[in-house]
Design a protein around this motif. Structure first.
Motif, PDB file in Angstrom:
ATOM      1  N   ASP A   1      41.754 -32.978 -58.102  1.00 29.90           N
ATOM      2  CA  ASP A   1      40.790 -32.698 -56.935  1.00 29.90           C
ATOM      3  C   ASP A   1      40.026 -31.241 -57.127  1.00 29.90           C
ATOM      4  OD1 ASP A   1      41.245 -35.009 -55.677  1.00 29.90           O
ATOM      5  OD2 ASP A   1      42.596 -34.237 -54.397  1.00 29.90           O
TER       6      ASP A   1
ATOM      7  N   LEU B   1      34.943 -29.203 -51.451  1.00 31.82           N
ATOM      8  CA  LEU B   1      35.331 -30.533 -50.965  1.00 31.82           C
ATOM      9  C   LEU B   1      35.310 -30.757 -49.600  1.00 31.82           C
ATOM     10  CD1 LEU B   1      38.954 -30.247 -53.106  1.00 31.82           C
ATOM     11  CD2 LEU B   1      36.967 -31.552 -53.811  1.00 31.82           C
TER      12      LEU B   1
ATOM     13  N   THR C   1      34.036 -29.422 -62.159  1.00 31.11           N
ATOM     14  CA  THR C   1      33.054 -30.436 -62.931  1.00 31.11           C
ATOM     15  C   THR C   1      31.706 -30.639 -62.206  1.00 31.11           C
ATOM     16  OG1 THR C   1      35.027 -31.373 -64.083  1.00 31.11           O
ATOM     17  CG2 THR C   1      32.837 -32.519 -64.308  1.00 31.11           C
ATOM     18  N   ALA C   2      31.888 -30.880 -60.917  1.00 29.18           N
ATOM     19  CA  ALA C   2      30.793 -31.235 -60.303  1.00 29.18           C
ATOM     20  C   ALA C   2      29.732 -29.864 -59.887  1.00 29.18           C
ATOM     21  CB  ALA C   2      31.030 -31.794 -58.689  1.00 29.18           C
ATOM     22  N   CYS C   3      30.220 -28.727 -59.713  1.00 27.02           N
ATOM     23  CA  CYS C   3      29.453 -27.700 -59.546  1.00 27.02           C
ATOM     24  C   CYS C   3      29.384 -26.813 -60.345  1.00 27.02           C
ATOM     25  CB  CYS C   3      30.445 -26.797 -58.406  1.00 27.02           C
ATOM     26  SG  CYS C   3      30.611 -27.790 -56.656  1.00 27.02           S
TER      27      CYS C   3
ATOM     28  N   GLY D   1      29.557 -25.696 -54.067  1.00 26.48           N
ATOM     29  CA  GLY D   1      29.896 -26.529 -53.430  1.00 26.48           C
ATOM     30  C   GLY D   1      31.284 -26.712 -52.826  1.00 26.48           C
TER      31      GLY D   1
ATOM     32  N   LYS E   1      26.879 -28.181 -52.192  1.00 26.40           N
ATOM     33  CA  LYS E   1      27.000 -29.848 -52.680  1.00 26.40           C
ATOM     34  C   LYS E   1      28.299 -30.283 -52.120  1.00 26.40           C
ATOM     35  CE  LYS E   1      26.818 -32.404 -56.828  1.00 26.40           C
ATOM     36  NZ  LYS E   1      26.701 -32.616 -58.237  1.00 26.40           N
TER      37      LYS E   1
ATOM     38  N   VAL F   1      31.208 -32.442 -52.167  1.00 25.69           N
ATOM     39  CA  VAL F   1      32.184 -33.291 -53.217  1.00 25.69           C
ATOM     40  C   VAL F   1      33.055 -33.949 -52.623  1.00 25.69           C
ATOM     41  CG1 VAL F   1      33.557 -33.091 -55.388  1.00 25.69           C
ATOM     42  CG2 VAL F   1      31.645 -31.430 -54.981  1.00 25.69           C
TER      43      VAL F   1
ATOM     44  N   ARG G   1      37.750 -31.784 -60.217  1.00 25.99           N
ATOM     45  CA  ARG G   1      36.717 -32.658 -60.087  1.00 25.99           C
ATOM     46  C   ARG G   1      35.542 -31.687 -59.390  1.00 25.99           C
ATOM     47  NH1 ARG G   1      39.015 -36.081 -57.209  1.00 25.99           N
ATOM     48  NH2 ARG G   1      38.289 -35.524 -55.036  1.00 25.99           N
ATOM     49  N   LEU G   2      36.059 -30.808 -58.435  1.00 26.55           N
ATOM     50  CA  LEU G   2      35.176 -29.827 -57.791  1.00 26.55           C
ATOM     51  C   LEU G   2      34.452 -29.096 -58.812  1.00 26.55           C
ATOM     52  CD1 LEU G   2      33.977 -28.577 -55.248  1.00 26.55           C
ATOM     53  CD2 LEU G   2      36.019 -26.989 -55.425  1.00 26.55           C
TER      54      LEU G   2
ATOM     55  N   ASP H   1      25.646 -26.551 -61.093  1.00 27.78           N
ATOM     56  CA  ASP H   1      24.716 -26.630 -59.926  1.00 27.78           C
ATOM     57  C   ASP H   1      24.257 -25.234 -59.856  1.00 27.78           C
ATOM     58  OD1 ASP H   1      24.130 -28.417 -57.601  1.00 27.78           O
ATOM     59  OD2 ASP H   1      24.558 -26.439 -56.564  1.00 27.78           O
TER      60      ASP H   1
ATOM     61  N   GLN I   1      36.300 -24.030 -51.886  1.00 27.71           N
ATOM     62  CA  GLN I   1      34.598 -24.081 -51.895  1.00 27.71           C
ATOM     63  C   GLN I   1      34.306 -22.918 -52.904  1.00 27.71           C
ATOM     64  OE1 GLN I   1      33.272 -23.112 -47.780  1.00 27.71           O
ATOM     65  NE2 GLN I   1      34.599 -24.752 -46.898  1.00 27.71           N
TER      66      GLN I   1
END
Length: 234
Positions: A124, A141, A130-132, A139, A206, A208, A127-128, A135, A173
């Motif tokens: 998890d 979770l 990778t998503a941010c 962001g 963001k 996530v 994944r955070l 950006d 965060q």
């Protein structure tokens, strides 16, 4: 904020505020040192963070007079800073200064994670990141709210709150060190999470999707549930 050299991509650091007293948990001492499934709560948390290869380091912020961390949760790979403040926001801000003193740059990412969210899974966190990482803001979770929400007044329902577009904030965060320092310094001690401080500067973090298991141990019943979940893991 001074940009880092293009050949040196931003690093990711974890920061774990661990200076709270856990009054609502009903324990005799700080809840982060309460033992579940054979080790202290914060030890489970740090073990999960240690399994995230993309973290360059983890800083744990404890109170200046804390003499329990080493006995309950000493982790050789984690840095320890005795700069905890009276509030979460103060502890995180002081921790950010300590990270900067250790060489973290303003453009580096900092993932602030609750010591009492000991069920977080490394995937998890990955994944955070990778998503941010691409950006402009960063962001956190979070989980979409599934339950009907009620506003209370004097022990009775005052109103039903529209749950559509409502999310429950989790941690980590993830924000840039420089931006987060600026946001927390401006927001003061009233904010209860880092995203709130970032929002106060006019940014939109963001969201996530996180995991239901990544809940914060707050009430006495949470510890029994966390114990059962931890003991069912491989």
């Amino acid at each position: 904020m001074t940009p880092q050299n293009a050949l040196t991509p931003p690093q990711c650091y974890a920061l774990v505020p661990c200076a709270g007293v856990g009054e609502r948990a009903g324990a005799s001492g700080p809840k982060q040192y309460r033992e579940i499934a054979g080790r202290a709560v914060v030890a489970h948390t740090l073990a999960a963070l240690a399994r995230v290869p993309r973290l360059a380091g983890t800083l744990v912020v404890v109170a200046p007079d804390d003499r329990s961390f080493e006995a309950h949760a000493s982790v050789p790979a984690a840095w320890l800073a005795r700069v905890g403040g009276a509030t979460r926001a103060a502890s995180v801000l002081n921790g950010l200064r300590s990270l900067a003193e250790r060489g973290a740059a303003p453009d580096d990412w900092v993932l602030v994670h609750d010591a009492a969210r000991c069920l977080v899974q490394p995937e998890d966190i990955e994944r955070l990141i990778t998503a941010c990482e691409g950006d402009a803001v960063g962001g956190l979770l979070a989980l979409p709210v599934a339950d009907t929400l009620k506003r209370e007044r004097e022990g009775r329902v005052a109103a039903t709150v529209e749950r559509r577009a409502m999310w429950q904030a989790q941690t980590p965060q993830m924000f840039r060190l420089g931006l987060l320092r600026q946001a927390l310094a401006a927001a003061g001690d009233t904010v209860t999470d880092e995203a709130s401080a970032i929002e106060a500067l006019g940014h939109a973090p963001k969201l996530v999707p996180g995991a239901l298991e990544n809940f914060k141990l707050t009430w006495p019943a949470d510890f029994a549930l966390a114990e059962r979940l931890l003991r069912t893991r491989p």
